[in-house]
Scaffold this active site. Structure first.
Site, mmCIF file in Angstrom:
data_model
loop_
_atom_site.group_PDB
_atom_site.id
_atom_site.type_symbol
_atom_site.label_atom_id
_atom_site.label_comp_id
_atom_site.label_asym_id
_atom_site.label_seq_id
_atom_site.Cartn_x
_atom_site.Cartn_y
_atom_site.Cartn_z
ATOM 1 N N SER A 155 4.289 2.716 8.100
ATOM 2 C CA SER A 155 4.074 1.848 7.041
ATOM 3 C C SER A 155 5.173 1.117 6.217
ATOM 4 O O SER A 155 6.042 1.941 5.649
ATOM 5 C CB SER A 155 2.969 1.872 6.042
ATOM 6 O OG SER A 155 1.840 1.819 6.774
ATOM 7 N N ASP A 208 0.386 -7.850 1.620
ATOM 8 C CA ASP A 208 0.707 -6.194 1.780
ATOM 9 C C ASP A 208 2.411 -6.100 1.656
ATOM 10 O O ASP A 208 2.722 -5.557 2.545
ATOM 11 C CB ASP A 208 0.260 -5.836 3.114
ATOM 12 C CG ASP A 208 0.064 -4.253 2.776
ATOM 13 O OD1 ASP A 208 0.488 -3.907 1.658
ATOM 14 O OD2 ASP A 208 -0.252 -3.672 4.017
ATOM 15 N N HIS A 248 0.975 -1.291 -0.087
ATOM 16 C CA HIS A 248 0.006 0.044 -0.089
ATOM 17 C C HIS A 248 0.936 1.148 -0.025
ATOM 18 O O HIS A 248 0.381 2.437 -0.300
ATOM 19 C CB HIS A 248 -1.130 -0.086 1.402
ATOM 20 C CG HIS A 248 -0.324 -0.051 2.693
ATOM 21 N ND1 HIS A 248 0.074 -0.927 3.294
ATOM 22 C CD2 HIS A 248 0.150 1.340 3.139
ATOM 23 C CE1 HIS A 248 0.616 -0.541 4.569
ATOM 24 N NE2 HIS A 248 0.837 0.919 4.433
#
Length: 397
Positions: A230, A151, A112
């Site tokens: 992230s 992910d 992402h």
């Protein structure tokens, strides 16, 4: 896929800029959205070699966060992703973290961070990507590939463009609750930040924000993880990466509770290796949803076994349907919890024991490949059946 419990939480991507939050009704067992989590399977690392396992004392003994930071921070990078034409009305920018996985310029992060995964449109990479090192030198990066199910995102930079300090990839299978951890990343754009905490739980099954499938074996930590973390590494006491920081969970009112999740490095390594070799990741698929059979439920309903994965539903036309696996036919409430009766109970897959729903996902996604024919051992009433199932590739939803 497994049925997930109903939990009123908000799952927030640990991404700055084009970040997103979702109020999650987990009873659906999976949904589309925006995720933050990464996984790397254990084996020989692509970067600095570390022992596949270490004595427990080496993992949870003396913890020197300053030493971990001093030895590893040079290998952690800030990633800048730009979507759309520069200066155009629809252009977007986001910022996340990542880390150098080998001396060839491989950078690991979340999918992402480098794509629009979870935004409801076909997944596409950012138009421009840059990696910034600790010394604030910024160089362009190219996308190798991404895996929305775990992910995981993989970038490549020119190793001649900047000196690289690869960090060692550890193993997540040996992670234990209570061991100290350190997260390094760029929360809220504050580069090279260190946060410390402990492993709060292991083998969590959590909802993915980038796919309709559950992400299993996530590492829960109380180390502060915020927007911009992230894709950054979660280090153990030895300075080896055990996970990729990805999700933050808060109460529905937005108050933070210090619950973060990282994708286990063992799963992420598998994704990285396939992306480097083939440019894509292939997951096996059987086509069932299931839930745990516990001893109390087994005795209450008179099952012939005490543990296993009760099949709730079988997708039409799936490998499970073609093999004759049966789903449930009656929804009931027991101990104020929904339960689906009447389905087969999976107790083994190719001889590997299944004690619950997560084991089905774990075995099929991590050990098996599309095209394989494997034996599902199921209990149907008082009979034990061995059903050959030819697996296909996992569909997007």
């Amino acid at each position: 896929m497994r049925r997930a419990p109903l939990v009123p939480v908000v799952v927030v991507a640990a991404l700055a800029g084009a970040a997103a939050a979702l109020a999650v009704g987990l009873a659906a067992g999976g949904f589309g959205g925006r995720t933050e989590t990464v996984v790397l399977p254990a084996a020989t690392t692509a970067g600095v070699p570390v022992p596949a396992s270490a004595p427990l004392g080496a993992r949870v003994g003396a913890f020197d966060a300053a030493s971990v930071y001093a030895r590893r921070s040079a290998g952690v990078v800030t990633i800048f992703a730009y979507f759309g034409k520069t200066g155009s009305a629809g252009s977007q920018a986001s910022q996340g973290s990542g880390f150098v996985a080998d001396g060839r310029g491989t950078i690991l992060t979340n999918s992402h961070v480098i794509t629009n995964a979870g935004e409801g449109a076909p997944v596409a990479a950012a138009d421009r990507l840059y990696v910034e090192f600790k010394d604030h030198d910024r160089i362009p990066a190219k996308v190798v590939g991404w895996d929305v199910y775990d992910d995981v995102g993989v970038l490549r930079v020119d190793p001649k463009a900047h000196a690289l300090a690869p960090v060692p990839l550890g193993d997540s299978a040996g992670v234990v609750v209570g061991e100290p951890v350190a997260a390094i990343g760029s929360p809220f754009g504050n580069e090279d930040s260190l946060a410390v905490g402990v492993v709060s739980a292991v083998r969590r099954s959590i909802s993915s924000l980038t796919s309709d499938y559950q992400l299993i074996d996530a590492i829960q930590t109380d180390a502060p993880i915020n927007h911009g973390n992230s894709g950054g590494p979660l280090f153990d006491a030895r300075g080896a990466v055990i996970g990729i920081n990805a999700q933050i969970r808060t109460e529905a009112n937005g108050s933070a509770d210090g619950v973060g999740f990282a994708v286990p490095i063992d799963s992420a390594r598998r994704s990285m290796q396939q992306l480097l070799a083939n440019g894509r990741v292939a997951y096996a698929y059987v086509g069932i949803t299931s839930e745990d059979l516990t001893p109390t439920l087994a005795r209450h309903f008179g099952y012939a076994v005490l543990r296993g994965a009760v099949v709730d539903s079988v997708r039409i036309g799936s490998p499970a349907a073609r093999a004759g696996i049966r789903g449930g036919n009656r929804d009931v409430q027991v101990f104020d919890t929904p339960f689906t009766r009447g389905g087969d109970v999976v107790v083994a897959i190719d001889g590997l024991p299944v004690s619950g729903a997560d084991d089905v996902v774990r075995i099929v996604s991590e050990r098996l490949l599309p095209g394989q024919t494997v034996t599902f051992t199921v209990v149907r009433g008082s009979r034990t059946l061995k059903l050959p199932v030819t697996l296909t590739e996992r569909p997007p939803s």
